[in-house]
Design an enzyme around this catalytic site. Structure first.
Site, PDB file in Angstrom:
ATOM      1  N   LYS A   1       0.815  -1.215   0.000  1.00 50.21           N
ATOM      2  CA  LYS A   1       0.000   0.000   0.000  1.00 50.21           C
ATOM      3  C   LYS A   1       0.851   1.268   0.000  1.00 50.21           C
ATOM      4  O   LYS A   1       0.480   2.256  -0.626  1.00 50.21           O
ATOM      5  CB  LYS A   1      -0.972  -0.003   1.172  1.00 50.21           C
ATOM      6  N   THR A   2       1.987   1.223   0.668  1.00 55.28           N
ATOM      7  CA  THR A   2       2.849   2.407   0.644  1.00 55.28           C
ATOM      8  C   THR A   2       3.335   2.646  -0.776  1.00 55.28           C
ATOM      9  O   THR A   2       3.377   3.767  -1.266  1.00 55.28           O
ATOM     10  CB  THR A   2       4.045   2.227   1.588  1.00 55.28           C
TER      11      THR A   2
ATOM     12  N   ASP B   1      -3.761   7.609   4.818  1.00 57.57           N
ATOM     13  CA  ASP B   1      -3.208   6.277   5.059  1.00 57.57           C
ATOM     14  C   ASP B   1      -3.700   5.779   6.422  1.00 57.57           C
ATOM     15  O   ASP B   1      -4.100   6.579   7.263  1.00 57.57           O
ATOM     16  CB  ASP B   1      -1.674   6.380   5.057  1.00 57.57           C
ATOM     17  N   GLU B   2      -3.674   4.488   6.645  1.00 56.00           N
ATOM     18  CA  GLU B   2      -4.129   3.891   7.915  1.00 56.00           C
ATOM     19  C   GLU B   2      -5.519   4.404   8.279  1.00 56.00           C
ATOM     20  O   GLU B   2      -5.786   4.799   9.420  1.00 56.00           O
ATOM     21  CB  GLU B   2      -3.148   4.197   9.058  1.00 56.00           C
TER      22      GLU B   2
ATOM     23  N   GLN C   1      -6.548  -4.324  10.866  1.00 57.09           N
ATOM     24  CA  GLN C   1      -5.423  -3.764  11.617  1.00 57.09           C
ATOM     25  C   GLN C   1      -5.853  -2.562  12.446  1.00 57.09           C
ATOM     26  O   GLN C   1      -5.018  -1.743  12.858  1.00 57.09           O
ATOM     27  CB  GLN C   1      -4.293  -3.369  10.671  1.00 57.09           C
TER      28      GLN C   1
ATOM     29  N   ARG D   1       3.961  -8.529  10.851  1.00 57.47           N
ATOM     30  CA  ARG D   1       5.183  -7.722  10.735  1.00 57.47           C
ATOM     31  C   ARG D   1       6.345  -8.577  10.271  1.00 57.47           C
ATOM     32  O   ARG D   1       7.377  -8.083   9.839  1.00 57.47           O
ATOM     33  CB  ARG D   1       5.597  -7.087  12.087  1.00 57.47           C
TER      34      ARG D   1
END
Length: 763
Positions: free
Chosen positions: A42-43, A233-234, A264, A628
């Site tokens: 996504k980044t 984002d997020e 998340q 992660r």
DNA sequence: GAATGCATGGTTTTT
DNA sequence: CCATGCATTC
């Protein structure tokens, strides 16, 4: 509506992106929701999309607003875009956290902020500790006892109220219980003193821009016109105020692009509202939804485990995380006797990996649920030869000695800051001799003259040659004069000296430098921290003198621990909370303390019956931790742990029951305990059951006395947590138990063991 | 008003 | 266990 992907399939900015990613990059018109699983790039999508807008869509940098969760994320994103576009200037592009954006907006409109909000341009941002001080004083000021009315709880209630844009008056009007009324009184006092100190808190940084827009629609229109593209984002961790803020800003051009992963969402306690992402389609009916489900980060075993764990949650969009990566190494599970053994296991294992496994320390992160766990871990690392860093823990800027010096700097910038004044008087040698009585007298003078309390002290200084001065006598007067003189001198210096020199004067004139015992090792460490502050200040020399101090103080307030995390090439292992680890990735991840009470945290276990949501958030937290990891994942838990210095037995987390046995490698034997034969430990039970793995849910211990009733498909049952449901499938197991698939009316289908589920048949 | 010593209670998570 | 707050003493 234009989509360029069909026209330009092989554009350099799209090369190497999968189809969904390309669509996310090139869908530039209208609202877009990208549901992006962990490690799905996504980044990369955000970076390429911004580059795409600039290169292909004639969008100017200043027309872009991109909100990230941390400053670190925005820094990295900016770097990557620059690299991608080869030095093209991005100046004017607004990129940062919500809070930084809010602060910037307020700073850019000092006139309106003073007019409508009554804040002077030199207002300060109060951090958590300042807010606590203020809340405590507010409790006292309304005549309550901070021991009975916990300031921390008041603060969280106040924050929750601000999170839905309630003013103290509105909150009071809506109060239902006596407790609400207490909160209302504290809230009102808190807000009053916050403004009196010419300060704002974190929640204000989000709410005040909206208040400003309300009072000055023209201002909103300017920003709406400017930001052709708004990206967040997020998005799963935004709260209601943040949602309103971005919707307002994107209203004109309607190009709102949000990226997030409901699985998340781990900031519910901070009023993050998962509905923002779940209801995006309803809020913006013309929105395009794009799913990024292919994971590029982790081994197949890790991805499948994560997917299996999160599928237990009921409050989610049903989707499947997948990967084309190799199977990878098994997930290692290890039970240890206590926290100390756990820490040593982690350290030993990392030593093995770095010495013989070809790993570097910075490939490795150790994650945990609570900050308190970092203590034992740090202890083990300290006696080892492995370099490490702790992200979080006691923050640099929150250390007492650092805050003491900062208090003086803050006062020089904003003399109304009484929290800092009290701090300075209480902790610096220069404050000696000034007690509550003297302070009260100066407060009276300040109230009568309309000056600040600090100015009251300065008025006592002979050099200030003030016409009036507070009414003090004896030792209090001479102490007050000394304090006033110091600040009078410091103010002069602040006007003409660079920050490091100002710092020198501060620690010198306040007597702080001399107060450290040079023979005491601990005190020397603290003094070293104070000096680190000085080298911090040196970086601000490039700015115009008048901006140095304000810029520095703003930075201090808004920088987070993750932001300050940097690779220094020393190969340090990262110790970090699961919350802070969101958005990061490491080749090797240890999750420590995977125990009932810790992960899931006790509060969630206790709340479970009345409210299953906190438990689901805990599971998401575990999911965040698992995802992660790129290659190696270790899960550890202890059979007992020191809580408040007292040893408490512990049980493996229920979440471990979902880790597929085929992906698991259980290491070692459980350390001997004195409990004797019977133990409710998961590992014991698994061994006792004859199969080396996890087949049963460990949470509730079955009551052996009662024979378990048998269930058949089609039968209707009641479950304490999930309510009514129908048995879809009943499978007999070798141990005589039944594995049931039950379709619940409200919570969807679940797989439960008959002996644990405590089901009531419904006739 | 300051230093010392004892009691108490607090741990989720953070911009 | 540890940090903080209060009481006691000087």
């Amino acid at each position: 509506m234009t989509s360029h992907s069909q026209d330009l399939p092989d554009h350099p900015l799209l090369r190497g992106l999968n189809e969904a990613q390309q669509r996310a990059v090139t869908t530039v018109d209208g609202p877009v929701l990208v549901v992006a699983g962990p490690g799905s790039g996504k980044t990369r999508v955000l970076v390429h999309r911004i580059a795409w807008l600039l290169e292909e869509c004639a969008v100017l940098p200043e027309q872009i607003l991109a909100v990230t969760f941390t400053n670190k994320a925005s820094r990295e994103m900016r770097d990557r875009i620059e690299r991608l576009l080869g030095g093209r200037t991005l100046s004017g592009m607004v990129m940062g956290t919500f809070h930084a954006f809010g602060a910037r907006l307020l700073r850019q409109n000092p006139g309106l902020v003073a007019d409508r909000l009554g804040l002077l341009p030199n207002f300060l941002i109060y951090d958590d500790a300042d807010q606590m001080d203020l809340a405590k004083r507010a409790v006292l000021a309304v005549g309550l006892d901070p021991k009975l009315v916990a300031p921390r709880r008041m603060l969280s209630r106040i924050s929750a109220a601000k999170g839905v844009l309630l003013s103290p008056d509105e909150f009071a009007a809506a109060a239902e219980t006596y407790d609400d009324e207490v909160v209302a009184r504290v809230f009102r006092e808190y807000q009053r003193s916050l403004r009196k100190a010419n300060a704002v808190d974190f929640d204000d940084l989000l709410a005040l821009p909206l208040a400003l827009f309300d009072g000055a629609p023209g201002l909103l229109a300017i920003y709406q016109q400017r930001f052709r593209h708004v990206m967040v984002d997020e998005y799963q961790d935004t709260n209601r105020v943040q949602y309103i803020l971005v919707s307002a800003l994107a209203e004109r051009h309607r190009n709102l692009f949000v990226v997030g992963d409901p699985d998340q969402s781990i900031y519910g306690w901070r009023q993050a509202d998962i509905r923002n992402i779940l209801d995006f389609g309803q809020d913006f009916p013309d929105a395009t939804r794009i799913d990024l489900e292919l994971n590029y980060r982790s081994s197949r075993r890790i991805v499948e485990t994560a997917d299996r764990v999160i599928r237990e949650n009921t409050q989610r969009i049903d989707r499947r995380l997948r990967t084309e990566n190799d199977e990878g190494a098994p997930i290692v599970l290890r039970e240890l006797a206590d926290g100390g053994h756990e820490a040593r296991f982690v350290v030993d294992e990392i030593r093995r990996l770095t010495q013989h496994g070809g790993r570097s320390g910075d490939d490795v992160a150790v994650m945990y649920r609570t900050g308190a766990q970092s203590r034992v871990l740090e202890e083990a690392f300290r006696v080892s030869d492995i370099p490490y860093r702790i992200v979080g823990g006691v923050r640099f800027y929150e250390r007492k000695e650092v805050k003491d010096v900062l208090a003086v700097l803050r006062l020089l910038h904003n003399p109304a800051d009484e929290v800092s004044l009290e701090r300075a008087i209480g902790n610096l040698p220069i404050g000696r001799g000034i007690g509550p009585k003297a302070l009260d007298a100066v407060r009276h003078w300040a109230a009568a003259t309309g000056e600040t309390v600090l100015d009251g002290f300065v008025a006592l200084a002979p050099a200030a040659a003030s016409a009036t001065a507070p009414d003090l006598s004896g030792t209090a007067r001479s102490a007050g004069m000394k304090l006033g003189t110091v600040f009078w001198k410091l103010r002069e210096a602040a006007a003409e000296k660079a920050l490091p020199e100002l710092f020198d004067l501060v620690v010198d004139l306040t007597g702080y430098a001399a107060a450290f015992d040079h023979n005491d090792e601990e005190e020397m460490q603290r003094w070293a921290n104070v000096l680190e502050l000085r080298s911090d200040l040196e970086k601000y020399g490039v700015l115009p003198p008048a901006e140095q101090l304000p810029t520095y103080l703003e930075q201090v307030a808004l920088v987070s621990d993750v932001d300050a995390m940097e690779d220094d090439g020393r190969g340090r292992v990262t110790l970090i909370t699961l919350h802070s680890a969101k958005g990061l990735e490491f080749p090797v991840v240890f999750i420590a303390g995977v125990e009932e009470g810790l992960l899931p945290i006790n509060r969630a276990v206790e709340a479970e019956w009345g409210d299953p949501l906190p438990m689901e958030e805990e599971r998401r937290l575990f999911y965040v931790g698992i995802t992660r990891a790129e290659q190696l994942l270790y899960l550890t838990y202890a059979a007992g742990r020191a809580v408040y210095g007292r040893f408490q037995p512990a049980v493996a987390s229920r979440f471990l029951a979902q880790v597929p046995e085929m992906h698991l490698q259980t290491l070692g034997r459980r350390a001997p305990t004195r409990e004797g034969g019977r133990s409710s430990s998961l590992a014991d039970r698994a061994r006792g059951g004859g199969s080396p793995g996890w087949t049963v849910s460990p949470a509730p211990v079955p009551d052996r006395g009662e024979p378990t009733r048998r269930f058949a498909a089609g039968e209707r049952v009641f479950h304490a947590k999930f309510g009514e449901g129908e048995v879809v499938e009943a499978t007999e197991r070798r141990d005589g138990d039944q594995e049931l698939a039950i379709a619940f009316q409200r919570h969807g289908q679940k797989r439960l063991m008959a002996s644990f589920a405590n089901l009531e048949p419904i006739p």
